[in-house]
Motif scaffolding. Structure first.
Motif, PDB file in Angstrom:
ATOM      1  N   ARG A 185      16.196  23.950  40.937  1.00 44.67           N
ATOM      2  CA  ARG A 185      16.283  24.224  42.382  1.00 44.67           C
ATOM      3  C   ARG A 185      17.230  23.235  43.064  1.00 44.67           C
ATOM      4  O   ARG A 185      17.973  23.602  43.967  1.00 44.67           O
ATOM      5  CB  ARG A 185      14.898  24.165  43.011  1.00 44.67           C
ATOM      6  CG  ARG A 185      14.062  25.357  42.665  1.00 44.67           C
ATOM      7  CD  ARG A 185      12.699  25.293  43.316  1.00 44.67           C
ATOM      8  NE  ARG A 185      11.955  26.488  43.001  1.00 44.67           N
ATOM      9  CZ  ARG A 185      10.690  26.499  42.654  1.00 44.67           C
ATOM     10  NH1 ARG A 185      10.008  25.376  42.581  1.00 44.67           N
ATOM     11  NH2 ARG A 185      10.085  27.633  42.390  1.00 44.67           N
ATOM     12  N   ASP A 218      18.158  24.118  50.425  1.00 43.14           N
ATOM     13  CA  ASP A 218      16.968  24.465  49.664  1.00 43.14           C
ATOM     14  C   ASP A 218      16.759  25.963  49.825  1.00 43.14           C
ATOM     15  O   ASP A 218      16.430  26.444  50.900  1.00 43.14           O
ATOM     16  CB  ASP A 218      15.747  23.699  50.173  1.00 43.14           C
ATOM     17  CG  ASP A 218      14.507  23.988  49.352  1.00 43.14           C
ATOM     18  OD1 ASP A 218      14.565  24.814  48.417  1.00 43.14           O
ATOM     19  OD2 ASP A 218      13.469  23.381  49.633  1.00 43.14           O
ATOM     20  N   ARG A 268      14.646  27.960  48.220  1.00 46.45           N
ATOM     21  CA  ARG A 268      13.361  28.515  47.769  1.00 46.45           C
ATOM     22  C   ARG A 268      12.849  29.585  48.714  1.00 46.45           C
ATOM     23  O   ARG A 268      12.468  30.669  48.287  1.00 46.45           O
ATOM     24  CB  ARG A 268      12.313  27.423  47.646  1.00 46.45           C
ATOM     25  CG  ARG A 268      12.314  26.734  46.325  1.00 46.45           C
ATOM     26  CD  ARG A 268      11.161  25.801  46.244  1.00 46.45           C
ATOM     27  NE  ARG A 268      11.678  24.496  46.621  1.00 46.45           N
ATOM     28  CZ  ARG A 268      11.040  23.376  46.444  1.00 46.45           C
ATOM     29  NH1 ARG A 268       9.846  23.370  45.937  1.00 46.45           N
ATOM     30  NH2 ARG A 268      11.578  22.245  46.787  1.00 46.45           N
TER      31      ARG A 268
END
Length: 187
Positions: free
Chosen positions: A30, A106, A108
């Protein structure tokens, strides 16, 4: 009855140490994808600032190797090292082309982690990883494609957007063509 018999059994959960290692690798993956999205934003800004500018093969090699590792590597060390290389390349492009460095994003939430349903950006990332694997094989043979390289950069840039935008959809739509070009490099 067939000579080959498949025996079905319960799938056992991985031992805690194996599971912890897998979770650590996912965190490293990630981080790498976040850094790649930042590099994509930096390189896209440089190309937009000067339409005649096409980044060098080394810069695209970092993108291709990073995406390929994000797709296939389980090595925390490799993923971490590539994150540093990607960040350094982003700093280099920003400094040498006079553009703002893209922030590591990020992704996610963008990938649908909260809802459990994949977003357009999740599909885009999967496509970019597949294209990068083929492009990496071509690169090892000395072949690269500006079209594939630019699509990878634009796609990474699109990953950092706050929602599924027309830009994301456009990048996703262009993946089929880029994928064909990437596979043609090794044909």
């Amino acid at each position: 009855m067939s000579e080959n018999t498949v025996i079905h059994g319960a799938v056992a959960a991985a031992e805690p140490s194996v599971r912890e290692a897998a979770l650590e690798a996912e965190d490293a993956r990630r981080t790498l994808v976040a850094e790649l999205a930042g590099l994509g934003a930096t390189m896209a800004a440089a190309m937009d600032a000067d339409p005649s500018f096409m980044p060098c093969g080394q810069a695209f090699g970092v993108v291709i190797d990073g995406l390929a590792a994000a797709a296939a590597s389980t090595s925390v060390v490799e993923l971490g090292a590539l994150s540093e290389v990607v960040r350094a390349r982003s700093e280099h492009v920003a400094a040498h082309r006079g553009v703002s460095q893209g922030s590591a994003a990020d992704v996610r939430h963008a990938m649908g982690e909260a809802s459990g349903k994949p977003t357009m950006r999740a599909h885009l990332l999967a496509e970019l990883m597949g294209i990068a694997l083929a492009a990496q094989r071509g690169m090892s043979l000395g072949a690269m494609s500006d079209e594939v390289n630019e699509l990878l950069v634009r796609g990474l840039d699109a990953l950092s957007y706050g929602e599924d935008t027309e830009y994301v959809v456009e990048c996703l739509a262009n993946c089929a063509s880029a994928s064909a070009h990437a596979f043609a490099l090794v044909a």
